[in-house]
Scaffold this motif. Structure first.
Motif, mmCIF file in Angstrom:
data_model
loop_
_atom_site.group_PDB
_atom_site.id
_atom_site.type_symbol
_atom_site.label_atom_id
_atom_site.label_comp_id
_atom_site.label_asym_id
_atom_site.label_seq_id
_atom_site.Cartn_x
_atom_site.Cartn_y
_atom_site.Cartn_z
ATOM 1 N N TYR A 205 0.815 -1.218 0.000
ATOM 2 C CA TYR A 205 0.000 0.000 0.000
ATOM 3 C C TYR A 205 0.850 1.269 0.000
ATOM 4 N N ARG A 206 2.030 1.213 0.606
ATOM 5 C CA ARG A 206 2.927 2.375 0.508
ATOM 6 C C ARG A 206 3.343 2.602 -0.942
ATOM 7 N N ASP A 207 3.636 1.503 -1.610
ATOM 8 C CA ASP A 207 4.023 1.603 -3.026
ATOM 9 C C ASP A 207 2.834 2.061 -3.874
ATOM 10 N N LEU A 208 1.646 1.566 -3.543
ATOM 11 C CA LEU A 208 0.450 1.963 -4.278
ATOM 12 C C LEU A 208 0.194 3.461 -4.133
ATOM 13 N N GLU A 209 0.285 3.967 -2.913
ATOM 14 C CA GLU A 209 0.081 5.395 -2.695
ATOM 15 C C GLU A 209 1.091 6.218 -3.499
ATOM 16 N N LYS A 210 2.325 5.779 -3.524
ATOM 17 C CA LYS A 210 3.380 6.488 -4.264
ATOM 18 C C LYS A 210 3.063 6.518 -5.767
ATOM 19 N N LYS A 211 2.622 5.392 -6.303
ATOM 20 C CA LYS A 211 2.323 5.325 -7.726
ATOM 21 C C LYS A 211 1.098 6.165 -8.080
ATOM 22 N N ILE A 212 0.109 6.197 -7.209
ATOM 23 C CA ILE A 212 -1.072 7.039 -7.449
ATOM 24 C C ILE A 212 -0.645 8.503 -7.476
ATOM 25 N N ARG A 213 0.191 8.882 -6.519
ATOM 26 C CA ARG A 213 0.649 10.271 -6.440
ATOM 27 C C ARG A 213 1.426 10.648 -7.716
ATOM 28 N N GLU A 214 2.329 9.782 -8.134
ATOM 29 C CA GLU A 214 3.120 10.069 -9.336
ATOM 30 C C GLU A 214 2.223 10.169 -10.564
ATOM 31 N N ALA A 215 1.239 9.285 -10.653
ATOM 32 C CA ALA A 215 0.328 9.323 -11.793
ATOM 33 C C ALA A 215 -0.522 10.582 -11.770
ATOM 34 N N ALA A 216 -0.950 11.005 -10.590
ATOM 35 C CA ALA A 216 -1.777 12.204 -10.459
ATOM 36 C C ALA A 216 -1.015 13.450 -10.888
ATOM 37 N N ILE A 217 0.258 13.496 -10.578
ATOM 38 C CA ILE A 217 1.067 14.648 -10.986
ATOM 39 C C ILE A 217 1.089 14.759 -12.510
ATOM 40 N N GLU A 218 1.266 13.629 -13.178
ATOM 41 C CA GLU A 218 1.348 13.649 -14.634
ATOM 42 C C GLU A 218 -0.018 13.888 -15.275
ATOM 43 N N GLU A 219 -1.045 13.228 -14.767
ATOM 44 C CA GLU A 219 -2.341 13.232 -15.437
ATOM 45 C C GLU A 219 -3.263 14.368 -14.999
ATOM 46 N N ILE A 220 -3.044 14.906 -13.817
ATOM 47 C CA ILE A 220 -3.965 15.936 -13.316
ATOM 48 C C ILE A 220 -3.238 17.261 -13.101
#
Length: 920
Positions: free
Chosen positions: A669-684
């Motif tokens: 879940y730590r890795d999942l949160e990190k990947k969501i954050r990175e994706a949000a920066i790029e996509e949003i």
């Protein structure tokens, strides 16, 4: 040293629970500094035999709780318990409170009673199709579709001297019990609102002192309640069933050791009486000409009454009353009774609340007197009722007999109101002994807030009244229109709720219902219990931020109360919700654009499909300043809300897994949160959806979850503060919870106070200036020109500011779960002379009072025994800080001092402290 505050699973001396391994807790208090527990001993005994069923022995521990093994397996057993604690000076103290808990009927085989149904007409499920906002609330009640309240009775004989007697009761519908003409207990609307088919509560009543030797009469009156009555925005009836039923069992233990059991069966008789109808939403109609008090007397001729029918509904869904019950919590006198400009007789109680009124009525014999409950007058003081929805008229009617006088207090309905408009179908009405009754779950208040600003104090009172009025077995969205357990409202208000009341048992029970209602694919309904809110109308099944309640609320409860069982019990449900989001994030909307292989990987972590409520009711989206029109159904930031909550919940799951020792899950879940954050920066973020958004909620939520490149954080902060300076309060439901903390964390404490102390439209103190005694659903409920909008005037979501008022302004927050370690970090402003906050935590009372006169600052602190605190003083030069007149580091109980980042950190033991310093 004193041991006090003994509770069982968050309740004081609970009666009729079905918890066989309860958690027992206690608090300590001491006058000296730095006192803590070094050992404890808990002893549990059976009351009837005084036999010890559990003795922990003296356990070396600072824990102020003991989770019992599964030893409380006897039905109808009262267990007494006591705790002895030893402190760090070797002193021992024994609790003096009489502490106990009592089990109900724990096994299906314990039930000898049968479910019975009285003679009745089934409730009609009327179909209705409409679009949002249609129709406006009808002023009339369709009485043809409302059924009279059945009464049931049975005579039985008490053969000797009674040692102890109990009634165990529940119903399909809601009920009130009578014994020999007297009310049994003080429960309102029992068995309360739950997921009836899987989770139906049984109430236990001690009737030892109500029984009499010889003949006795047990009676019950039933009403539709949540079982068959009108629920939701369109007031849809028959959500669970169309027939009312009763299950009741009396158990009498005589002094000679014998026992009698009297249970509902076909020998009970039924009839109809003075309650012509009673609906929780619509109201109640009472005809005193039909009343016959003799029915509760022994020897009453009931041969003309109807037979009851035994039914086999089983006992598998029955549970005890494992949280505090609904009752009358407060009674207010009328503030004034006046005649409106339109000639209406109006009672003003001076406070919006949930409940009903009791009063004495006098009018012409046979007159029908109507009570119309409402929350606000129009701008001239006349009756005003424009509530959107259907079947919630909030109207009670009392028909006088030939004496022309009567006392009335409804049994089976409640309303959201401050005012009552009273009129008769003929003649004039006189009223006396008028009382408003707050009716809600009996959760103990835990906070008080005093400040030099009277309007801020009024806001805190508004928050308290709004929360208490929306705690009727579940946290509701309002007590007027829907009264539903909207999941989003709960997750947004849970931090404030848990400061204001002891909500642990209340919310633990609700989470059990959430587990029941969660769908197989992990989806979580919008409301729990899951009513049908809108008849024959397309509806969002779930929503980001709403379904996330099953992750966020367990974590908040753990933080506030320190009970790890909450995480253990709910972890499977929490995981299922994250798996649901994971599956939904695999989908993409049709207009997503080109998807490269690199982008496809990112989009796996973006939840951008499925309708959601966004940052609900953002003020600027609800109001057109040019036309001055108010629009209710507004959704903003829907494009980022799913991903924001995906990250938020993933972060909580990582922390939860760590607490539970599930390291693989924590890493995942730590890795999942990190990947969501990175994706949000790029996509949003990089596509302009955050920095360039006109809605400050975008910046608030992005700062909260790190949806920005680190090097651009200041740009985001500048954009947020610019919008706050320009617009004031313009945060929706989700971002309003975070905005004050985000401002303080980024060095804008005075801007956080700008939001709190702002009196312009819209703002919290604007509401206060408009005479609000509760928190509105929308800050535009009353417009500056006096126009009223058809929204609820007592809805909890925007009470979220109360969380910052306690922990930001008041300075009290948990540094460790359950306040084992406390953080005292008040944000002091020159715009207030003082703020004093007291909070009754799991460990005991915490008090923080700060004062300032421009240059001189003072913080008075009280820390309960068995805890330590980290005090944060916003003064970097610790040599200028004194504690009780001594240099800071020389103070008794000061464990450690450090200074960094223009602040001083003092770790202290329990006790009372006074910190003073002077600013240049």
């Amino acid at each position: 040293m004193n041991v006090y505050g003994l509770r069982c699973d968050g309740m004081k001396n609970p009666l009729g629970i079905s918890i066989i391994a309860p958690r027992l807790t206690w608090r300590m208090e001491a006058q000296e500094r730095h006192i803590f527990q070094t050992a404890y001993q808990v002893v549990v005994t059976e009351e009837v035999s005084d036999r010890i069923v559990y003795d922990s022995g003296m356990v070396e521990s600072q824990d102020n709780f003991k989770e019992l093994p599964e030893i409380c397996t006897k039905s109808c057993m009262r267990y007494n318990w006591q705790v002895t604690v030893r402190d760090n000076h070797g002193r021992e103290s024994i609790s003096e409170e009489k502490a106990w808990f009592e089990t109900g009927l724990l096994m299906e085989k314990d039930w000898k009673a049968k479910w019975i149904e009285p003679k009745q007409q089934p409730t009609v499920r009327d179909d209705y199709t409409a679009s949002w906002g249609e129709p406006k609330q009808s002023k009339m009640v369709d009485e043809e579709k409302l059924m009279p309240c059945p009464m049931l009775r049975k005579e039985f004989r008490v053969k000797g001297n009674v040692a102890r007697a109990r009634v165990y009761a529940t119903a399909h519908g809601i009920y009130r019990l009578l014994l020999n003409g007297k009310r049994v207990g003080n429960y309102e609307f029992a068995p309360e609102m739950t997921c009836y088919e899987q989770y139906l509560q049984v109430q236990t009543y001690d009737i030892t002192d109500l029984l009499q030797k010889g003949e006795n009469v047990i009676g019950a009156v039933l009403a539709d309640g949540w079982w068959a009555g009108r629920l939701g925005h369109y007031g849809i009836p028959v959500q669970y069933g169309d027939h009312l039923a009763l299950l009741l069992q009396i158990q009498i233990q005589y002094e000679d050791g014998t026992e009698d059991i009297i249970g509902t069966d076909g020998t009970f008789r039924s009839n109809f009486g003075e309650r012509v109808y009673a609906d929780l939403f619509i109201g109640e109609k009472y005809d005193s000409n039909l009343a016959d008090e003799r029915w509760m007397q022994a020897g009453y001729p009931d041969s003309g009454w109807f037979e009851t029918t035994e039914k086999d509904y089983g006992y598998g869904n029955l549970v005890g009353q494992n949280a505090e019950h609904i009752q009358v919590l407060d009674i207010l006198d009328a503030k004034q009774i006046y005649t409106s400009p339109k000639g209406e007789m109006i009672i003003d109680f001076g406070q919006v609340m949930a409940g009903n009124a009791s009063l004495h009525l006098k009018a012409e014999p046979g007159a029908a007197v109507t009570l119309r409950y409402f929350e606000t007058t129009d701008s001239e003081g006349n009756f005003w009722f424009e509530l959107d929805g259907r079947n919630s008229q909030m109207m009670d009617t009392y028909i006088l007999d030939n004496t022309g006088e009567g006392d009335y207090a409804p049994w089976f309905t409640y309303h959201g109101y401050r005012y009552i408009y009273i009129y008769a179908d003929h003649g004039e009405v006189e009223v006396s002994n008028v009382k408003a009754r707050l009716i809600a779950s009996r959760t103990a208040p835990t906070v008080s807030l005093r400040t030099s600003n009277e309007k801020v104090e009024r806001l805190q009172k508004n928050i308290e009244w709004t929360l208490r009025s929306n705690m009727t077995s579940i946290l509701t969205d309002n007590p007027d229109r829907e009264r539903a357990g909207w999941t989003g409202d709960l997750q947004m208000i849970a931090p404030t709720l848990c400061y204001n009341v002891d909500a642990q048992a209340f919310l633990r029970r609700w989470l059990r219902e959430a587990e029941i209602e969660q769908r197989e694919n992990g989806d979580v309904p919008l409301v729990i219990p899951n009513w049908q809110l809108y008849d024959n109308m397309p509806m969002i099944n779930s929503s980001a931020g709403w379904g996330d309640v099953v992750v966020i609320v367990p974590w908040i409860l753990y933080e506030r109360y320190g009970d790890k069982r909450i995480l253990e019990e709910n972890y499977p449900m929490m995981k299922r919700w994250l798996e649901y989001i994971k599956e939904r994030a695999k989908e993409n909307p049709e207009d997503i654009g080109e998807i490269t292989s690199e982008r496809a990987e990112r989009l796996r972590y973006i939840w951008n499909v499925d309708a959601n409520y966004g940052d609900w009711l953002t003020p600027s989206a609800c109001y057109n300043p040019e036309t001055k029109e108010y629009v209710y159904f507004t959704q903003t930031l829907c494009y980022m809300m799913g991903t924001y909550y995906y990250a938020f919940s993933a972060g909580i799951m990582a922390k939860t897994a760590e607490v539970l020792g599930l390291e693989k899950d924590a890493i995942y879940y730590r890795d999942l949160e990190k990947k969501i954050r990175e994706a949000a920066i790029e996509e949003i973020y990089k596509t302009g959806g955050i920095l360039e958004s006109e809605y400050m909620g975008a910046q608030i939520l992005a700062l909260h979850m790190g949806f920005y490149p680190k090097e651009e954080k200041q740009k985001l902060v500048d954009r947020l503060t610019g919008l706050v300076s320009e617009r004031g309060m313009d945060a929706g439901f989700s971002s309003a919870l975070q905005i004050s903390d985000i401002l303080c964390e980024n060095g804008y404490t005075e801007m956080a106070y700008d939001l709190l102390l702002n009196e312009n439209f819209p703002s919290w103190l604007y509401e206060v200036n408009q005479g609000a005694t509760s928190v509105w659903e929308s800050m535009q409920a009353i417009m500056p020109d006096g126009t009223r909008n058809a929204v609820s005037f007592i809805q909890p979501a925007l009470c979220s500011i109360g969380n910052w008022m306690i922990q930001g302004m008041g300075g009290i927050s948990p540094a460790e779960p359950g306040f084992r370690k406390i953080c005292i970090n008040p944000h002091i402003t020159n715009r207030l002379d003082y703020v004093e906050t007291e909070y009754l935590s799991e460990q005991g009372k915490i008090r923080c009072r700060w004062e300032q006169d421009g240059t001189h600052k003072k913080i008075e602190i009280q820390i309960p025994a068995n805890t330590t605190a980290m005090v944060v003083i916003h003064m970097g030069d610790r040599s200028r800080i004194q504690e009780s007149g001594k240099p800071l580091e020389n103070g008794d109980g000061i464990l450690h001092v450090d200074s960094r980042d223009t602040k001083t950190y003092a770790e202290i033991g329990s006790g009372t402290y006074v910190f003073t310093w002077t600013e240049e």
